[in-house]
Design a protein around this motif. Sequence first.
Motif, PDB file in Angstrom:
ATOM      1  N   PHE A 140       0.835  -1.199   0.000  1.00  0.00           N
ATOM      2  CA  PHE A 140       0.000   0.000   0.000  1.00  0.00           C
ATOM      3  C   PHE A 140       0.873   1.253   0.000  1.00  0.00           C
ATOM      4  O   PHE A 140       1.871   1.327   0.714  1.00  0.00           O
ATOM      5  CB  PHE A 140      -0.861   0.046   1.266  1.00  0.00           C
ATOM      6  N   SER A 141       0.459   2.254  -0.768  1.00  0.00           N
ATOM      7  CA  SER A 141       1.135   3.552  -0.657  1.00  0.00           C
ATOM      8  C   SER A 141       0.534   4.352   0.492  1.00  0.00           C
ATOM      9  O   SER A 141       1.200   5.197   1.080  1.00  0.00           O
ATOM     10  CB  SER A 141       1.048   4.319  -1.958  1.00  0.00           C
ATOM     11  N   SER A 142      -0.728   4.084   0.817  1.00  0.00           N
ATOM     12  CA  SER A 142      -1.321   4.700   2.005  1.00  0.00           C
ATOM     13  C   SER A 142      -2.574   3.927   2.390  1.00  0.00           C
ATOM     14  O   SER A 142      -3.155   3.219   1.561  1.00  0.00           O
ATOM     15  CB  SER A 142      -1.666   6.170   1.756  1.00  0.00           C
ATOM     16  N   VAL A 143      -2.929   4.060   3.659  1.00  0.00           N
ATOM     17  CA  VAL A 143      -4.155   3.435   4.161  1.00  0.00           C
ATOM     18  C   VAL A 143      -4.996   4.521   4.808  1.00  0.00           C
ATOM     19  O   VAL A 143      -4.477   5.335   5.579  1.00  0.00           O
ATOM     20  CB  VAL A 143      -3.828   2.342   5.217  1.00  0.00           C
ATOM     21  N   LYS A 144      -6.262   4.561   4.467  1.00  0.00           N
ATOM     22  CA  LYS A 144      -7.160   5.525   5.108  1.00  0.00           C
ATOM     23  C   LYS A 144      -8.258   4.764   5.839  1.00  0.00           C
ATOM     24  O   LYS A 144      -8.826   3.805   5.308  1.00  0.00           O
ATOM     25  CB  LYS A 144      -7.797   6.438   4.058  1.00  0.00           C
ATOM     26  N   VAL A 145      -8.514   5.187   7.060  1.00  0.00           N
ATOM     27  CA  VAL A 145      -9.571   4.576   7.862  1.00  0.00           C
ATOM     28  C   VAL A 145     -10.506   5.701   8.285  1.00  0.00           C
ATOM     29  O   VAL A 145     -10.057   6.694   8.854  1.00  0.00           O
ATOM     30  CB  VAL A 145      -8.997   3.883   9.117  1.00  0.00           C
ATOM     31  N   ASP A 146     -11.778   5.558   7.995  1.00  0.00           N
ATOM     32  CA  ASP A 146     -12.754   6.592   8.376  1.00  0.00           C
ATOM     33  C   ASP A 146     -13.767   5.984   9.342  1.00  0.00           C
ATOM     34  O   ASP A 146     -14.515   5.087   8.966  1.00  0.00           O
ATOM     35  CB  ASP A 146     -13.456   7.119   7.110  1.00  0.00           C
ATOM     36  N   TYR A 147     -13.731   6.447  10.588  1.00  0.00           N
ATOM     37  CA  TYR A 147     -14.647   5.931  11.600  1.00  0.00           C
ATOM     38  C   TYR A 147     -15.855   6.844  11.758  1.00  0.00           C
ATOM     39  O   TYR A 147     -15.726   8.067  11.742  1.00  0.00           O
ATOM     40  CB  TYR A 147     -13.941   5.805  12.959  1.00  0.00           C
ATOM     41  N   ARG A 148     -17.006   6.253  11.894  1.00  0.00           N
ATOM     42  CA  ARG A 148     -18.222   6.990  12.265  1.00  0.00           C
ATOM     43  C   ARG A 148     -18.718   6.376  13.573  1.00  0.00           C
ATOM     44  O   ARG A 148     -19.050   5.185  13.615  1.00  0.00           O
ATOM     45  CB  ARG A 148     -19.271   6.890  11.152  1.00  0.00           C
ATOM     46  N   ILE A 149     -18.715   7.173  14.615  1.00  0.00           N
ATOM     47  CA  ILE A 149     -18.968   6.642  15.956  1.00  0.00           C
ATOM     48  C   ILE A 149     -20.073   7.434  16.631  1.00  0.00           C
ATOM     49  O   ILE A 149     -20.053   8.664  16.655  1.00  0.00           O
ATOM     50  CB  ILE A 149     -17.673   6.692  16.812  1.00  0.00           C
ATOM     51  N   ASP A 150     -21.039   6.708  17.150  1.00  0.00           N
ATOM     52  CA  ASP A 150     -22.087   7.316  17.973  1.00  0.00           C
ATOM     53  C   ASP A 150     -21.829   6.854  19.408  1.00  0.00           C
ATOM     54  O   ASP A 150     -21.808   5.651  19.684  1.00  0.00           O
ATOM     55  CB  ASP A 150     -23.465   6.863  17.468  1.00  0.00           C
ATOM     56  N   ALA A 151     -21.606   7.798  20.296  1.00  0.00           N
ATOM     57  CA  ALA A 151     -21.275   7.435  21.679  1.00  0.00           C
ATOM     58  C   ALA A 151     -21.689   8.562  22.598  1.00  0.00           C
ATOM     59  O   ALA A 151     -21.857   9.698  22.169  1.00  0.00           O
ATOM     60  CB  ALA A 151     -19.780   7.168  21.822  1.00  0.00           C
ATOM     61  N   GLU A 152     -21.833   8.228  23.878  1.00  0.00           N
ATOM     62  CA  GLU A 152     -22.165   9.248  24.877  1.00  0.00           C
ATOM     63  C   GLU A 152     -20.880   9.939  25.302  1.00  0.00           C
ATOM     64  O   GLU A 152     -20.365   9.728  26.406  1.00  0.00           O
ATOM     65  CB  GLU A 152     -22.858   8.588  26.075  1.00  0.00           C
ATOM     66  N   ALA A 153     -20.353  10.760  24.388  1.00  0.00           N
ATOM     67  CA  ALA A 153     -19.074  11.419  24.658  1.00  0.00           C
ATOM     68  C   ALA A 153     -18.911  12.584  23.699  1.00  0.00           C
ATOM     69  O   ALA A 153     -19.584  12.646  22.658  1.00  0.00           O
ATOM     70  CB  ALA A 153     -17.924  10.432  24.473  1.00  0.00           C
ATOM     71  N   SER A 154     -18.001  13.492  24.060  1.00  0.00           N
ATOM     72  CA  SER A 154     -17.740  14.645  23.189  1.00  0.00           C
ATOM     73  C   SER A 154     -16.930  14.188  21.972  1.00  0.00           C
ATOM     74  O   SER A 154     -16.338  13.110  21.965  1.00  0.00           O
ATOM     75  CB  SER A 154     -16.959  15.709  23.955  1.00  0.00           C
ATOM     76  N   ARG A 155     -16.912  15.049  20.976  1.00  0.00           N
ATOM     77  CA  ARG A 155     -16.138  14.755  19.773  1.00  0.00           C
ATOM     78  C   ARG A 155     -14.659  14.520  20.130  1.00  0.00           C
ATOM     79  O   ARG A 155     -14.022  13.618  19.601  1.00  0.00           O
ATOM     80  CB  ARG A 155     -16.280  15.952  18.828  1.00  0.00           C
ATOM     81  N   ALA A 159     -12.374  11.212  19.587  1.00  0.00           N
ATOM     82  CA  ALA A 159     -11.098  11.250  18.851  1.00  0.00           C
ATOM     83  C   ALA A 159      -9.979  10.642  19.693  1.00  0.00           C
ATOM     84  O   ALA A 159      -9.110   9.929  19.175  1.00  0.00           O
ATOM     85  CB  ALA A 159     -10.759  12.686  18.466  1.00  0.00           C
ATOM     86  N   ALA A 160     -10.016  10.923  20.993  1.00  0.00           N
ATOM     87  CA  ALA A 160      -8.959  10.396  21.876  1.00  0.00           C
ATOM     88  C   ALA A 160      -9.044   8.880  21.997  1.00  0.00           C
ATOM     89  O   ALA A 160      -8.020   8.202  22.073  1.00  0.00           O
ATOM     90  CB  ALA A 160      -9.057  11.044  23.259  1.00  0.00           C
ATOM     91  N   ILE A 161     -10.259   8.340  21.982  1.00  0.00           N
ATOM     92  CA  ILE A 161     -10.410   6.874  22.044  1.00  0.00           C
ATOM     93  C   ILE A 161      -9.808   6.239  20.793  1.00  0.00           C
ATOM     94  O   ILE A 161      -9.071   5.255  20.860  1.00  0.00           O
ATOM     95  CB  ILE A 161     -11.908   6.489  22.155  1.00  0.00           C
ATOM     96  N   VAL A 162     -10.113   6.835  19.633  1.00  0.00           N
ATOM     97  CA  VAL A 162      -9.614   6.265  18.372  1.00  0.00           C
ATOM     98  C   VAL A 162      -8.086   6.381  18.317  1.00  0.00           C
ATOM     99  O   VAL A 162      -7.393   5.465  17.863  1.00  0.00           O
ATOM    100  CB  VAL A 162     -10.287   6.940  17.164  1.00  0.00           C
TER     101      VAL A 162
END
Lengths: 188, 432
Positions: A140-155, A159-162
């Motif tokens: 791979f020349s690059s890998v992109k991961v896009d997470y969509r998360i619904d949680a009882e937490a601030s943005r 981000a800190a969890i990920v």
Amino acid sequence: MSTQEAFIDNGVNVGALLGAREALTTAPEAAQFRWRATSEWAGGTHTRSVVDKFFGLGQDQQHRQAFLYDTDHPEIFASEDKGSTPVEFVLVGLAGCLTAGIAAVAQNRGIQLRSVSATLEADMDLQGILGIDSDVRNGFSSVKVDYRIDAEASREEIAAIVAQSQKRSAVFDIISNPTDVHVTVSKR
Amino acid sequence: MSRRRSNPPSGRVDVIIIGAGQSGLAMSHFLSARAIEHVVLERGEIANSWQHERWDSLRLLTPNWQSSLPGYHYSGADPDGFMSMPEVVDFIRGYATVSRAPVITGARVSSVQACEPGYRVVSSHGEWRTRAVVVASGAFSTPAVPAISAATPADIVQLTARDYRNPGQLAEGGVLVVGSSASGLQLAHEIQLSGRPVTLAVGEHVRMPRVYRGMDIQHWMHVVGLLDEQYDAVDDIGRARRVPSPQLIGSSPRMTLDLNALQQIGVRVVGRLAAIRDGNAQFSGSLRNVCMLADLKMNRLLERIDAWVNRAADPAVAVPAERFAPTIVSAAPRLGLDLKSGEIRTVIWATGFHPDYSWLKVPVLDHKGRIRHTGGVVDAPGMVVLGLPYLRRRKSSYLHGAEDDARDLSNYLAFYLDSTASRAHIRRAVGQ
């Protein structure tokens, strides 16, 4: 355990994970694991692999069942497409590792997750594996991961969890850092 | 300045302190206050590593107003400035003089062995029997250079942050600086400004602005209570002790030295150096994540400061809250660099330090060579250690962190000496 954690459940037994961490800190030899897969060529570009046993905690271990995986190449490569390509399996591994990490970190931080979905994309220039251009790498020349998360937490908390999940992810490390690979062969 | 006692420098003493830096001298102060007999053995001169093992331009990361030792404070004209290394040496030596610490200089300890009911300490300047030992020999004695350095091509000069003095000692040409704590960033900065193009390999790091809301960041770390946070109040003390030093520089005028500032002057930022294979340096693809982690942590610190300011409603804080631009990561960070091409002439390992315990012949080291201790109380009778990162508090390894730790551990030692003396007394009294 805070009272907040008693009410959230992401289905991850963090107590067991933390207990294992404690135990393996004092007994580092038990932390030495060996993961295994076996494979058999099935004709063409099709390979069947089996994951069944592994070694850890000082002894042989076994999954609840043997897991079978088919890898092949798509029809545009004149293959029969009997399974995903091996490089797509790498994405499967990354998704599984990062998402498990997200669930564990969220549980440990007392954050209830409602949904976690990801889309993974890896760019690859086939001029590498086809030997067209030696300046192009095979992988791979690059890998992109896009997470969509619904949680009882601030943005920011999400981000800190990920970010923490990436920091502790085996597959993220395997992809982003070099690993010594030793291939041997014998004639049968 | 060091007092040589009239009797020969050997014999029996209640406490031996190894190392006459800020920690050893602070401990000596508290033992003297309790009239506990002790000697400070110093391998070189007082404040030796500050004088001999730091690069020329280095200044403390903490402002002058913060520099203090027990009963001794900065009294100069520039409280917001940062001490150069000669100034630090003067400060610590001045302290040794006014506190009349019983220091024996030029006494390099070659071994400390258990010898009931205490220890036998052999030094280049006498041999001692002591009931208690204070290990104050410093946390930053030996550069921690990763094993992968062995694969560096032979024609590249390798230096550690301890050997480095100034850019003038480097060949013209490219420099790879490995490490992204305060040392790595400061060296990358001055070497790039000297005209040698720098590539900086960046792993996990701690980003913070020098000045926030008009005050030095150390002021905020102090008032919100971060510097005094105790070792037994953090979730994972092992991890807290491994956190690299914050990306700060003590300069005049004050400046923020972060990866964005370095990239503005042309430093090339790459991921952690993961391996050198066939002469090629391989950099981790984790750069984006380590920068994201550092930005998130910095913002959490700033939020904590803002919350404190809101609660305190301090009218002196006139500057509003501020957030800084996220760390810039190029669209395609370099993952490899050919070290054989001649582009890189020097590699500098700014990859941290570890203490040197080669002289410590008491089984108190763990499998990684770290001293086993709880808040500085070592896993051996009558032995304590000082000056290690987060030993008892977040500020433990800073100059001004010596006082509180030394006070606590001197209390412990006094208790230890009292209780073992009374036990020995009782044993003698009952004839055992």
